[in-house]
Design an enzyme around this catalytic site. Structure first.
Site, PDB file in Angstrom:
ATOM      1  N   LYS A 259       0.830  -1.203   0.000  1.00 43.29           N
ATOM      2  CA  LYS A 259       0.000   0.000   0.000  1.00 43.29           C
ATOM      3  C   LYS A 259       0.864   1.253   0.000  1.00 43.29           C
ATOM      4  O   LYS A 259       1.948   1.244   0.589  1.00 43.29           O
ATOM      5  CB  LYS A 259      -0.855   0.036   1.289  1.00 43.29           C
ATOM      6  CG  LYS A 259      -2.009  -0.917   1.329  1.00 43.29           C
ATOM      7  CD  LYS A 259      -2.787  -0.754   2.637  1.00 43.29           C
ATOM      8  CE  LYS A 259      -3.911  -1.778   2.753  1.00 43.29           C
ATOM      9  NZ  LYS A 259      -4.969  -1.631   1.740  1.00 43.29           N
ATOM     10  N   ARG A 333     -10.219 -11.452   2.065  1.00 45.75           N
ATOM     11  CA  ARG A 333     -11.079 -12.508   1.500  1.00 45.75           C
ATOM     12  C   ARG A 333     -10.401 -13.873   1.547  1.00 45.75           C
ATOM     13  O   ARG A 333     -11.066 -14.900   1.535  1.00 45.75           O
ATOM     14  CB  ARG A 333     -11.505 -12.118   0.077  1.00 45.75           C
ATOM     15  CG  ARG A 333     -10.377 -12.018  -0.905  1.00 45.75           C
ATOM     16  CD  ARG A 333     -10.728 -11.205  -2.142  1.00 45.75           C
ATOM     17  NE  ARG A 333     -10.809  -9.769  -1.865  1.00 45.75           N
ATOM     18  CZ  ARG A 333     -11.100  -8.836  -2.772  1.00 45.75           C
ATOM     19  NH1 ARG A 333     -11.350  -9.181  -4.018  1.00 45.75           N
ATOM     20  NH2 ARG A 333     -11.142  -7.559  -2.435  1.00 45.75           N
TER      21      ARG A 333
END
Ligand code: BES
Ligand code: ZN
Ligand code: ZN
Length: 490
Positions: A259, A333
């Site tokens: 990120k 996920r």
């Protein structure tokens, strides 16, 4: 700790602060009439000068004059008072409570079912502080909140349990990631549970033996080992069962798909789903609700170590499906794939997962609203009703099956990212692959898990979002303990 009790009415009591409600257009609420009478004409002139008319969110204070109270606070409730208005008003009171040893209020005397519970919940949430890392934390002088004219003890106790559970979730989110690696987080969760909850903590070697491939794939780049916590609250009398699955990424650097620095700043929040499950389990068990609940929380960091998961790698999830990982920042996920597969094996009446899953949910709905998806209309209705009762905003999004082929992988059963647009939907479609035939609702709390500023009962930092919805859902399912109509009330 603030002691909360019922007490004499406003005329017979005393205290350091009296807080009373005013409805729209200076309609005096319970107790405000006593204040108005004591101050005569002066009060209307004063309120006009202060531009106070009783609108929602307005607050004004002044010395208590001849009343047996050091100060008086008028709190605006507007013209449509519901439980959330009361919680927010009480939250504002809680946020200003520190200087006053004894506070007396009549907010709960507004005639709405459940008013006392809402007021105490709001007050305690607004008074929440996280100051463990301050060398000189400011001590609150507040030791007493008196509900003038009395209130049912059950409502007070229930609110205290709920606020403590939200406080637990907020604490765990507010802790720096360095202080709560998975091993520590698992232990803190276990220690917070009442005896009626059994705790199983699966370590990294058990996880490998049992095939939790998603959790281990994400953990590969971290020095701190992963944990999977399973909490069970299973009263004998229960005939309904829920499984809650919470995303527990204690820090999300993005992994090798790293990120940008500014996006990483708040990523200690990425375990807020797990924290919500911990809080909800604690409150549900303490309230003794008549419903079986299992809480499943996979916990790991998402880091960039030399053995980190690489874009293009493939792993096998707990249910045997193979996943091609093209972006290591779509890691939530992957651990939920394991958590949901385990939940599916238990075949409960409903699975609810809660996760700070996608930045796209913030883009779609802003920071105050969670996105919900599901494969069962009744289940979605129940979760929405619970959220509405709790005062947590959610919005239903489409589980668009036409988008599903975008998740097809050329080499594995599925890949972990979809198209550039609709990221929240792709994440939900991915999760759906792991729930089998079970009724399932997914709650993406990327926005509301953290607040950038304090407002009414929300404090800056972790919000504990989701705890109150999950508890309300369990109350709704729990035999006749709480009538369903209660969820529609607010
Ligand atoms: N933890 C983030 C999602 C998030 C973002 C939560 C901002 C709270 C605030 C998640 O793991 C993530 O990074 N998701 C990616 C998915 C993308 C790579 C498909 C995202 O949303 O950008
Ligand atoms: Zn991520
Ligand atoms: Zn994440």
């Amino acid at each position: 700790m603030t002691e909360i009790t019922g007490g004499p009415d406003v005329v017979g009591g005393d205290g350091d602060l009296l807080a009373v409600p005013v409805l729209a257009d200076l309609t005096w609420g319970p107790g405000a009439d006593v204040v108005a009478e004591a101050f005569g004409d002066w009060i209307e002139e004063y309120l006009e000068r202060k531009d106070f008319s009783g609108k929602v969110g307005q607050v004004v204070g002044f010395p208590g004059g001849d009343l047996p109270y050091g100060e008086v606070m008028l709190i605006g409730l507007g013209d449509e008072v519901d439980l959330e208005t009361l919680r927010r008003a009480a939250g504002t009171l809680g946020s200003k409570a520190m200087p006053y040893p004894k506070i007396v209020t009549t907010l709960h005397a507004v005639e709405i079912d459940g008013a006392a519970e809402a007021v105490v919940t709001g007050f305690l949430l607004g008074a929440y502080r996280f100051d463990s890392y301050k060398s000189e934390p400011k001590e609150s002088k507040n030791v007493e909140l008196v509900l003038a004219g009395g209130a049912e003890d059950a409502g007070i106790e229930s609110a205290q349990q709920l606020a403590a559970a939200v406080g637990l979730a907020r604490d765990l989110v507010n802790e720096p990631a360095i202080s709560t690696p998975p091993v520590v987080l698992a232990r803190r969760a276990a220690d917070a549970m009442p005896d009626s909850v059994t705790v199983e903590i699966i370590d990294e070697s058990d996880a490998a033996d049992r095939g939790f491939g998603g959790l281990l794939a994400v953990n590969a780049g971290a020095d701190n080992p992963a944990r999977l916590v399973i909490l069970r609250y299973e009263p004998d009398s229960a005939d309904k069962s829920l499984v809650f699955v919470g995303k527990g990424i204690v820090f999300d650097s993005g992994g090798l798909s790293i990120k940008p620095a500014s996006f990483m700043e708040e990523m200690k929040t990425d375990m807020a789903g797990a924290a919500a499950v911990f809080g909800a389990m604690k409150a549900i068990a303490e309230k003794g609700l008549d419903v079986s609940i299992v809480g499943i929380t996979p916990l790991t960091e998402n880091m960039t170590g030399g053995s980190a998961l690489r874009p293009g790698d493939v792993f096998t999830a707990y249910n045997g499906k193979t996943v091609e990982v093209l972006n290591t920042d779509a890691e939530g996920r992957l651990i939920l794939a394991d958590g949901l597969s385990l939940a599916a094996e238990m075949e409960p009446d409903l699975i609810v997962d809660i996760a700070t899953l996608t930045g796209a949910a913030k883009v779609a709905l802003g920071v105050n609203i969670a996105a919900v998806f599901g494969n069962d209309e009744d289940a979605l209705d129940s979760v929405e009703a619970a959220a509405k009762y709790a005062g947590e905003k959610v919005w239903r999004m489409p589980l668009e099956s036409e988008y599903r082929p975008t998740l097809d992988s050329p080499i594995a059963d599925i890949k972990n990212i979809g198209d550039r647009y609709g990221g929240t939907i792709y994440a939900a479609l991915f999760l759906k692959e792991f729930v089998g035939d079970n009724a399932w609702v997914h709650v993406d709390i990327a926005g509301p898990a953290r607040a950038s500023k304090a407002e009414h009962y929300i404090t800056k930092g972790g919000t504990g979002f989701g705890v109150r919805t999950l508890v309300a859902l369990a109350e709704q399912v729990s035999s006749a303990a709480v009538p369903i109509s209660r969820t529609i009330l607010a």
